[in-house]
Structure formats: C-alpha cells, structure tokens
Design a protein around this motif. Structure first.
Motif, PDB file in Angstrom:
ATOM      1  N   ASN B  22       0.571  -0.862   0.341  1.00 56.84           N
ATOM      2  CA  ASN B  22       0.116   0.059  -0.241  1.00 56.84           C
ATOM      3  C   ASN B  22       0.860   1.520  -0.058  1.00 56.84           C
ATOM      4  OD1 ASN B  22      -2.848  -0.639   0.747  1.00 56.84           O
ATOM      5  ND2 ASN B  22      -1.825  -1.931   2.228  1.00 56.84           N
ATOM      6  N   SER B  24       0.177   5.507   0.398  1.00 59.74           N
ATOM      7  CA  SER B  24      -0.956   7.069   0.443  1.00 59.74           C
ATOM      8  C   SER B  24      -0.229   8.150   0.414  1.00 59.74           C
ATOM      9  CB  SER B  24      -1.701   6.370   1.658  1.00 59.74           C
ATOM     10  OG  SER B  24      -0.838   6.745   2.548  1.00 59.74           O
ATOM     11  N   THR B  26      -1.173  12.927   0.822  1.00 61.50           N
ATOM     12  CA  THR B  26      -1.626  13.482   0.848  1.00 61.50           C
ATOM     13  C   THR B  26      -1.978  14.691  -0.090  1.00 61.50           C
ATOM     14  OG1 THR B  26       0.711  14.845   1.578  1.00 61.50           O
ATOM     15  CG2 THR B  26      -0.229  13.641   3.580  1.00 61.50           C
ATOM     16  N   SER B  70      -8.764   9.572  -3.418  1.00 62.95           N
ATOM     17  CA  SER B  70      -8.377   9.116  -1.862  1.00 62.95           C
ATOM     18  C   SER B  70      -6.978   9.111  -2.058  1.00 62.95           C
ATOM     19  CB  SER B  70      -9.056   7.991  -1.477  1.00 62.95           C
ATOM     20  OG  SER B  70      -8.695   7.053  -2.530  1.00 62.95           O
ATOM     21  N   ARG B  72      -5.111   6.926  -2.683  1.00 68.22           N
ATOM     22  CA  ARG B  72      -4.295   5.979  -2.673  1.00 68.22           C
ATOM     23  C   ARG B  72      -3.234   5.128  -3.765  1.00 68.22           C
ATOM     24  NH1 ARG B  72      -8.601   3.392   1.975  1.00 68.22           N
ATOM     25  NH2 ARG B  72      -8.612   4.885   3.556  1.00 68.22           N
TER      26      ARG B  72
END
Lengths: 113, 111
Positions: B22, B24, B26, B70, B72
């Motif tokens: 994963n 991610s 910002t 999102s 991701r």
C-alpha cells in the motif's frame, strides 16, 4: 546500453576532502536530478536541472554544487566533506513536461571517514 | 506539502502467496505515480508507471492501481517468488518532475 550511468559506484574519503560524482544519461531527456538516500533508505530530491538550468534546489548546503555541462550530463561536486554526508547518491532523468517515467542510475555509495 | 506513506514497512510471506503493498499520498495534485524495486546495494528499477488519469497498470504478475481522489495506490504481486524479495518504493511526480518517495516496503518471500 545503460540508460543512466554514474561514476564512481563507491567512494570512500576523509573528512574535509572535496569529491565529485558524475552522471550521464543517453535517453534524450531534458531534465536530470540528484537524490540522496539516507541510512534509513529514505530517498529525497536534492537538485534538478532542465536543459542545463537549475530548477530545483531543496535547501541543500552550499558545499554541494551541481554542474550540468549539457543536458545529458549532471555532475555533483561536494566540498569539505562531513561525516553526515555519508549516503547513497542517485542520479535520475526524465522529461520536464508531461508525465514521463523517471529512470535512475545505480547509485554512488559515499562513505566519509 | 506532499507526504507519501507506505504500509507495511516490512512483509514476509511464503512463496506462492498473493500480496498487496500500500501507498498513500496527501496531495492529489500529482502527474503520475511510479512503483520501483530496489535490491540491496543496487539502484532503482522502475516497475510500473500510472498516469494521474489512469486507474491501473499491469506488467506480468504485477498490477498497480491508483485512486487519486482518495490518495491511494496499491501494488498487487501474484504468486510471489523468492526472487521478488526486495524493497518496493512508490513515488508521486509533482511539477517539474520532482518525485516524492515513500519510505518503502521491505518484502521477503520465503521458499
């Protein structure tokens, strides 16, 4: 054919010395970069040159001076080396505009003793 | 300020398992997202590049997805092999070609 090549691969030197790392790319890209990978393996950009012009300088100490004689070459000169400069330095290249892939060299492991 | 986070930091799996890494970020104002592989003492090898307008990219046993809204991305590795053992890095491209990297996921695939 190596796309992005750096020399030397390893560099061991004493504190206070001046050293240079060379980088060349044969991909026809117009932008080249220097990244630093610290002991925790975190990669962070240092400099970026587009067509021989400095466009990114990430508050790197002025002991570090990049030089780009042409768009295929970007060298990194480091003055008065300190213990904290020990790291792996990566050269990379890509196109400035658009959204192109970045290619990296094999890295130069600098050890200051 | 863009921040990229990768979870987990380390992962150990038996050979043959499917796995997901994963990533991610910002700030969704990215040009693309690139997944790299780094073997110990080696450089970065580009695995997959996903443009900001794309949802996924596939290369062999690797599939990367991107959900820009999102913040991701995932890297799916099918039927893992010991040769897949390496550190996997994701990076987002910002204006001027600057890449912001995550801290990486160290993958170990046990025979």
């Amino acid at each position: 054919d190596t796309a992005v090549s750096q020399t030397p691969k390893y560099l061991v030197t004493q504190m206070g010395n001046d050293k240079s790392i060379k980088c060349e790319q044969n991909l026809g890209h117009d932008t080249m970069y220097w990244y630093k990978q610290d002991s925790k393996k975190f990669l962070k950009i240092m400099f970026s040159y587009n067509n021989k012009e400095l466009i990114i300088n990430e508050t790197v100490p002025n002991r570090f001076s990049p030089k780009s004689p042409d768009k295929a070459h970007l060298n990194l000169h480091i003055n008065s080396l300190e213990l904290g400069d020990s790291a792996v330095y990566f050269c990379a290249s890509s196109q400035f505009s658009g959204s192109t892939e970045a290619f990296f060299g094999q890295g130069t492991r600098l050890t200051v003793v | 300020k863009q921040e990229v986070t990768q979870i987990p930091a380390a992962l150990s799996v038996p050979e043959g398992e499917n796995l997901v890494l994963n990533c991610s970020f910002t700030d969704s104002a990215i040009y693309n997202l690139q997944w790299f592989r780094q073997d110990p003492g080696k450089g970065l090898t580009s695995l997959l590049l996903i443009q900001s307008s794309q949802r996924e990219q596939t290369s062999g046993r690797l599939n990367a997805s991107l959900d820009k809204s999102s913040g991701r991305s995932t890297l799916y590795i099918a039927a893992s092999q010991p040769g897949d053992s390496a550190t996997y890095l994701c990076a987002v491209r910002q204006e001027g070609g600057k890449l912001i990297f995550g801290q990486g996921t160290e993958l170990s695939v046990k025979p």
